[in-house]
Design an enzyme around this catalytic site. Structure first.
Site, PDB file in Angstrom:
ATOM      1  N   GLN A 169       0.846  -1.202   0.000  1.00 38.35           N
ATOM      2  CA  GLN A 169       0.000   0.000   0.000  1.00 38.35           C
ATOM      3  C   GLN A 169       0.877   1.247   0.000  1.00 38.35           C
ATOM      4  OE1 GLN A 169      -3.091  -0.263   2.893  1.00 38.35           O
ATOM      5  NE2 GLN A 169      -3.288   1.918   3.132  1.00 38.35           N
ATOM      6  N   SER A 199       1.295   6.399   2.612  1.00 36.90           N
ATOM      7  CA  SER A 199       2.004   7.367   3.469  1.00 36.90           C
ATOM      8  C   SER A 199       3.208   7.965   2.769  1.00 36.90           C
ATOM      9  CB  SER A 199       2.495   6.689   4.741  1.00 36.90           C
ATOM     10  OG  SER A 199       1.447   6.117   5.431  1.00 36.90           O
ATOM     11  N   SER A 209       4.833  -1.436   4.151  1.00 41.51           N
ATOM     12  CA  SER A 209       4.973  -2.833   4.580  1.00 41.51           C
ATOM     13  C   SER A 209       5.010  -3.742   3.354  1.00 41.51           C
ATOM     14  CB  SER A 209       3.785  -3.247   5.455  1.00 41.51           C
ATOM     15  OG  SER A 209       3.648  -2.369   6.535  1.00 41.51           O
ATOM     16  N   GLU A 254      -9.252  -1.184   5.908  1.00 39.00           N
ATOM     17  CA  GLU A 254      -7.987  -1.426   6.612  1.00 39.00           C
ATOM     18  C   GLU A 254      -8.237  -1.532   8.115  1.00 39.00           C
ATOM     19  OE1 GLU A 254      -5.018   1.539   5.775  1.00 39.00           O
ATOM     20  OE2 GLU A 254      -3.507   0.490   6.954  1.00 39.00           O
ATOM     21  N   GLU A 298      -4.815   8.591  18.009  1.00 42.25           N
ATOM     22  CA  GLU A 298      -5.329   9.968  18.177  1.00 42.25           C
ATOM     23  C   GLU A 298      -6.281  10.304  17.029  1.00 42.25           C
ATOM     24  OE1 GLU A 298      -2.066   9.186  18.190  1.00 42.25           O
ATOM     25  OE2 GLU A 298      -1.613   9.415  20.314  1.00 42.25           O
TER      26      GLU A 298
HETATM   27  C1  LIG Z   1       4.246  -0.957  11.400  1.00 43.64           C
HETATM   28  C2  LIG Z   1       3.731   0.063  10.428  1.00 43.64           C
HETATM   29  C3  LIG Z   1       3.362  -0.343   9.160  1.00 43.64           C
HETATM   30  C4  LIG Z   1       2.896   0.613   8.241  1.00 43.64           C
HETATM   31  N1  LIG Z   1       2.574   0.184   6.983  1.00 43.64           N
HETATM   32  C5  LIG Z   1       2.165   1.088   6.061  1.00 43.64           C
HETATM   33  C6  LIG Z   1       1.905   0.678   4.711  1.00 43.64           C
HETATM   34  O1  LIG Z   1       2.027  -0.497   4.376  1.00 43.64           O
HETATM   35  N2  LIG Z   1       1.545   1.605   3.813  1.00 43.64           N
HETATM   36  C7  LIG Z   1       1.395   2.927   4.151  1.00 43.64           C
HETATM   37  O2  LIG Z   1       1.034   3.706   3.281  1.00 43.64           O
HETATM   38  N3  LIG Z   1       1.631   3.362   5.412  1.00 43.64           N
HETATM   39  C8  LIG Z   1       2.026   2.476   6.369  1.00 43.64           C
HETATM   40  N4  LIG Z   1       2.299   2.888   7.658  1.00 43.64           N
HETATM   41  C9  LIG Z   1       2.220   4.340   7.949  1.00 43.64           C
HETATM   42  C10 LIG Z   1       1.106   4.748   8.880  1.00 43.64           C
HETATM   43  O3  LIG Z   1      -0.139   4.664   8.251  1.00 43.64           O
HETATM   44  C11 LIG Z   1       1.429   6.190   9.335  1.00 43.64           C
HETATM   45  O4  LIG Z   1       2.614   6.109  10.104  1.00 43.64           O
HETATM   46  C12 LIG Z   1       0.317   6.803  10.146  1.00 43.64           C
HETATM   47  O5  LIG Z   1      -0.781   7.089   9.332  1.00 43.64           O
HETATM   48  C13 LIG Z   1       0.770   8.079  10.882  1.00 43.64           C
HETATM   49  O6  LIG Z   1       1.351   8.998  10.010  1.00 43.64           O
HETATM   50  P1  LIG Z   1       2.763   9.672  10.344  1.00 43.64           P
HETATM   51  O7  LIG Z   1       3.715   8.572  10.728  1.00 43.64           O
HETATM   52  O8  LIG Z   1       3.110  10.563   9.204  1.00 43.64           O
HETATM   53  O9  LIG Z   1       2.541  10.528  11.671  1.00 43.64           O
HETATM   54  P2  LIG Z   1       1.963  12.016  11.775  1.00 43.64           P
HETATM   55  O10 LIG Z   1       0.747  12.131  10.942  1.00 43.64           O
HETATM   56  O11 LIG Z   1       3.093  12.977  11.518  1.00 43.64           O
HETATM   57  O12 LIG Z   1       1.543  12.091  13.293  1.00 43.64           O
HETATM   58  C14 LIG Z   1       2.471  12.340  14.365  1.00 43.64           C
HETATM   59  C15 LIG Z   1       1.666  12.347  15.678  1.00 43.64           C
HETATM   60  O13 LIG Z   1       0.706  13.414  15.651  1.00 43.64           O
HETATM   61  C16 LIG Z   1      -0.615  12.888  15.893  1.00 43.64           C
HETATM   62  N5  LIG Z   1      -1.616  13.626  15.111  1.00 43.64           N
HETATM   63  C17 LIG Z   1      -1.531  13.911  13.781  1.00 43.64           C
HETATM   64  N6  LIG Z   1      -2.652  14.569  13.383  1.00 43.64           N
HETATM   65  C18 LIG Z   1      -3.460  14.681  14.481  1.00 43.64           C
HETATM   66  C19 LIG Z   1      -4.740  15.251  14.717  1.00 43.64           C
HETATM   67  N7  LIG Z   1      -5.440  15.835  13.747  1.00 43.64           N
HETATM   68  N8  LIG Z   1      -5.252  15.163  15.978  1.00 43.64           N
HETATM   69  C20 LIG Z   1      -4.557  14.570  16.993  1.00 43.64           C
HETATM   70  N9  LIG Z   1      -3.319  14.040  16.826  1.00 43.64           N
HETATM   71  C21 LIG Z   1      -2.780  14.079  15.586  1.00 43.64           C
HETATM   72  C22 LIG Z   1      -0.545  11.453  15.478  1.00 43.64           C
HETATM   73  O14 LIG Z   1      -1.525  10.674  16.107  1.00 43.64           O
HETATM   74  C23 LIG Z   1       0.874  11.063  15.907  1.00 43.64           C
HETATM   75  O15 LIG Z   1       0.903  10.718  17.265  1.00 43.64           O
HETATM   76  C24 LIG Z   1       2.772   1.977   8.611  1.00 43.64           C
HETATM   77  C25 LIG Z   1       3.142   2.373   9.906  1.00 43.64           C
HETATM   78  C26 LIG Z   1       3.622   1.437  10.802  1.00 43.64           C
HETATM   79  C27 LIG Z   1       4.003   1.900  12.185  1.00 43.64           C
END
Ligand SMILES: Cc1cc2nc3c(=O)[nH]c(=O)nc-3n(C[C@H](O)[C@H](O)[C@H](O)COP(=O)(O)OP(=O)(O)OC[C@H]3O[C@@H](n4cnc5c(N)ncnc54)[C@H](O)[C@@H]3O)c2cc1C
Length: 395
Positions: free
Chosen positions: A114, A117, A149, A232, A365
């Site tokens: 997928q 991100s 992933s 998902e 969150e």
């Molecule tokens: C093990 C693992 C597998 C993954 N696999 C995939 C995959 O296969 N494909 C893919 O596309 N993605 C994948 N991801 C990515 C995952 O979907 C993102 O990490 C996730 O959506 C969070 O985005 P970010 O890391 O950019 O954090 P950010 O969006 O930068 O968030 C940082 C922090 O701020 C908080 N925050 C952000 N916005 C808000 C809000 N509006 N209100 C309150 N709090 C907020 C978040 O909760 C978090 O604690 C994976 C992640 C992990 C850990």
């Protein structure tokens, strides 16, 4: 939906087993025959691995096949394909796309990843900047994805791109199927807390995607992505497990095996988590019954949130219950596993891996925001960027 009953399905499984005895049939041949018999995912349409039957009847099929020692399709390795790509292709794909992709996806011959991100577009997926520019019958894609992933074993990806930067961020996105073997797709491992590289960075440089690989209309990628994301959350949080199955079963067993480590405080925590696990299991059953009659709703977010909380609380309790053994962990060699195996690994792995449960598939969150707005009807977060063109957003 068809009027098939549990007995009808038992009879169909009997026919499949008679024509392809598991003991003497090649695994892949068996899985292909199972798909063709409509017993892969019974709620899918006839001809696409299903029988238009109620989703709950899948349990009947699984039980009969397990009893006969039939091979399964290893759903963990192909979890993204099954949980995210397949329902999206089913809803938005053309007939050709459904016929081409669903069978090898289900049998595991083709693994899916997928590409959603990006650095700077995780929780706020609509901010993504990977560009797709039309060139005749093709699109030329440039950008970077992250945390992907199983990209290292994937043959195909579901991909969301920006096709029009001049409109607000939720508009102007388009959704594609990307062939991971195409020139310009580069996959680099990313090491995570467990020491392993289960996910990757993916760089897309001049990747040419035929327009025939588009899912949904140009500019409607957000709508298509919503279908993926809702599925998902159910796929991550709504698995069918028996009472005291999964992690709660494992931790309860540790409790029984290690009487010398018990304290009243740990007993109290275990009982509370047992009750929560049972509540989550029953809520999951109800959610799947709702799914059987319609599309997944925002309630799936609550399941995913509860699942993440429970996994983290249980793996923490297990570490404490395991005494000094709980602190042991393997050798930190960089490995690139094909699947997440929570039950097959030790408590240390489970504890570290469960941290990702509250991030992957939407952070806890953000899920709380969805529940408050879309389930409870509370006022929305202020969204000042809603009407601003994507290209004018600060980044
Ligand atoms: C093990 C693992 C597998 C993954 N696999 C995939 C995959 O296969 N494909 C893919 O596309 N993605 C994948 N991801 C990515 C995952 O979907 C993102 O990490 C996730 O959506 C969070 O985005 P970010 O890391 O950019 O954090 P950010 O969006 O930068 O968030 C940082 C922090 O701020 C908080 N925050 C952000 N916005 C808000 C809000 N509006 N209100 C309150 N709090 C907020 C978040 O909760 C978090 O604690 C994976 C992640 C992990 C850990």
């Amino acid at each position: 939906m068809s009027t098939l009953t549990a007995d009808d399905l038992r009879a169909r499984v009997g026919e499949l087993l008679a024509a392809h005895p598991p003991a003497s049939t090649d695994r892949l041949e068996f899985l292909r025959a199972r798909f063709d018999a409509g017993l892969a995912w019974v709620h899918y349409p006839a001809g696409l691995g299903g029988l238009d039957a109620p989703r709950e009847l899948q349990n009947v099929v699984e039980a009969e096949l397990a009893k006969a020692g039939a091979p399964d399709n290893n759903p963990r390795r192909i979890g993204i394909g099954l949980g995210m790509a397949a329902p999206t292709i089913l809803r938005f794909g053309t007939e050709e796309q459904k016929q081409r992709y669903l069978r090898p996806l289900w049998t595991g011959e083709e693994v899916w990843c997928q590409l959603f991100s990006e650095p700077g577009a995780g929780s706020d997926l609509a901010a993504l900047g990977t560009r797709a520019v039309r060139d005749g019958d093709e699109w030329v894609v440039n950008g970077q994805k992250v945390w992907t992933s199983v990209a290292h074993i994937a043959r195909f990806a579901i991909l969301v791109t920006r096709t029009n930067p001049d409109v607000p961020k939720h508009q102007g996105m388009t959704y594609f199927i990307c062939d991971m073997t195409d020139p310009g797709v580069e996959v680099r491992p990313l090491r995570q807390l467990t020491g392993e590289a289960e996910f990757n960075e993916v760089f897309l440089s001049g990747v040419r995607i035929p327009d025939a690989n588009r899912l949904g209309a140009v500019g409607e990628g957000w709508k298509v992505a919503q279908t993926t994301l809702m599925n998902e959350r159910v796929a991550i949080g709504g698995n069918a497990i028996p009472r005291e199955g999964g992690l709660i079963g494992m931790v309860s067993q540790t409790w029984r095996d290690r009487p010398e480590l018990r304290t009243p405080e740990l007993h109290d925590r275990l009982l509370k988590l047992w009750v929560q696990a049972e509540a989550a299991r029953l809520a999951g059953t109800r959610l799947r019954q709702q799914l059987a009659v319609g599309a997944p709703g925002p309630e799936g977010s609550a399941m995913k949130l509860a699942f993440a909380n429970l996994q983290q609380a249980l793996t923490g309790l297990e570490i404490e219950l395991s005494g000094e053994d709980g602190l042991r962990y393997d050798d930190w060699t960089l490995r690139r596993p094909e699947k997440v195996d929570m039950l097959g690994r030790g408590p240390g792995y489970r504890y570290l891996r469960a941290k990702g449960n509250s991030i992957e598939g939407g952070t806890s969150e953000v899920l709380r925001n969805i529940i408050s707005e879309r389930v409870l009807g509370l006022p929305s977060e202020p969204r000042v960027d809603k009407d601003v063109a994507w290209k004018d957003l600060p980044r």
